[in-house]
Design an enzyme around this catalytic site. Structure first.
Site, PDB file in Angstrom:
ATOM      1  N   TYR A 153      -1.851   1.803  -1.082  1.00 21.08           N
ATOM      2  CA  TYR A 153      -3.164   2.553  -1.067  1.00 21.08           C
ATOM      3  C   TYR A 153      -4.314   1.658  -1.351  1.00 21.08           C
ATOM      4  O   TYR A 153      -5.386   1.581  -0.599  1.00 21.08           O
ATOM      5  CB  TYR A 153      -3.152   3.888  -1.776  1.00 21.08           C
ATOM      6  N   LYS A 157      -6.910   0.259   1.277  1.00 19.34           N
ATOM      7  CA  LYS A 157      -8.432   0.673   1.077  1.00 19.34           C
ATOM      8  C   LYS A 157      -9.328  -0.751   0.764  1.00 19.34           C
ATOM      9  O   LYS A 157     -10.632  -0.662   1.157  1.00 19.34           O
ATOM     10  CB  LYS A 157      -8.715   1.557  -0.094  1.00 19.34           C
TER      11      LYS A 157
END
Length: 252
Positions: A153, A157
């Site tokens: 993640y 991001k």
């Protein structure tokens, strides 16, 4: 922009930040395509917006499917008259420490966040370039700065931030602004799942996070929706290539 009602596609808009963003844009007079993999949920969100006096249509779409994205975005432009705003918000979590993380967990997160944003940006810009105007707002996260158990993640991001900056450079000459918002702790189903992963209740995690946040509270989906509304408006026409951290002053 012309006097015609602006049109937005918001991905991951069935619930949480996406639903709040779709509702806020609709309240500002924007016609919204509520896009999500969950067709029933995005229909419910669109109906709620319409009941409140806004203009919204449901848009079932898998953002990782190239053909599905192109078809969906062409449909929005045809049905609503244009495509002026894209909010890339679709996302998933597959949290785990590195030694426990599977390749499938890595690939799923990369596919939804990065491939999805790429495909949606590419589809949207075809319509925006033709009109020589538009706004794209991508969703990053404070997790881009690194979070234990979120290697996939966090990497995705931070990739969103690089994509944002690059597309701002490429699309700026065509009147298209590209920015990102990086939410901090926001009360959503995702943060509730994080609480479950670390073995506390959502309320306990919220209280613990608020205590170390300068503004002494956690964020709500409306906090992100407000930032997105600004970045997709004419008021931010000289802002592009930026990642705005909406985190109450707390980075990690």
């Amino acid at each position: 922009m012309t006097d015609q009602r602006r049109v937005a596609v918001v991905t991951g808009a069935a619930r949480g930040i996406g639903a709040a963003t779709a509702a806020r844009l609709a309240a500002d007079g924007v016609a919204v395509a509520v896009a999500d993999l969950d067709e029933q949920a995005c229909r419910a969100t669109a109906e709620s917006i319409s009941a409140a006096g806004g203009v919204a249509i449901p848009l079932a779409c898998d953002v990782t499917d190239e053909a599905a994205v192109d078809t969906a975005f062409d449909r929005v432009a045809a049905d609503l008259g244009s495509l002026d705003i894209l909010v890339n918000n679709a996302g998933v979590l597959r949290d785990n420490l590195l030694f426990k993380m599977s390749a499938a967990d890595w690939d799923t997160v990369m596919s939804v966040h990065l491939r999805g944003a790429f495909l949606c940006c590419r589809a949207a810009q075809r319509h925006m370039v033709a009109r020589r105007s538009g706004a794209i707002v991508n969703t990053s996260s404070v997790s881009a700065l690194g979070t234990r158990g979120q290697a996939n993640y966090s990497a995705a991001k931070m990739g969103i931030q690089g994509l944002t900056r690059t597309l701002a450079i490429e699309l700026g000459p065509f009147g298209i602004n590209v920015n990102a918002v990086a939410p901090g702790f926001i009360v959503t189903e995702m943060t509730a799942s994080t609480a479950a992963r670390v073995g506390v209740t959502p309320e306990e995690l919220q209280a613990k996070t608020a205590a170390v946040t300068p503004v002494r509270r956690v964020g709500l989906p409306a906090d992100i929706a407000n930032a997105v509304a600004f970045l997709s408006s004419e008021k931010s026409s000289f802002i592009t290539g930026q990642t705005i951290y909406v985190d109450g002053g707390r980075r990690l």
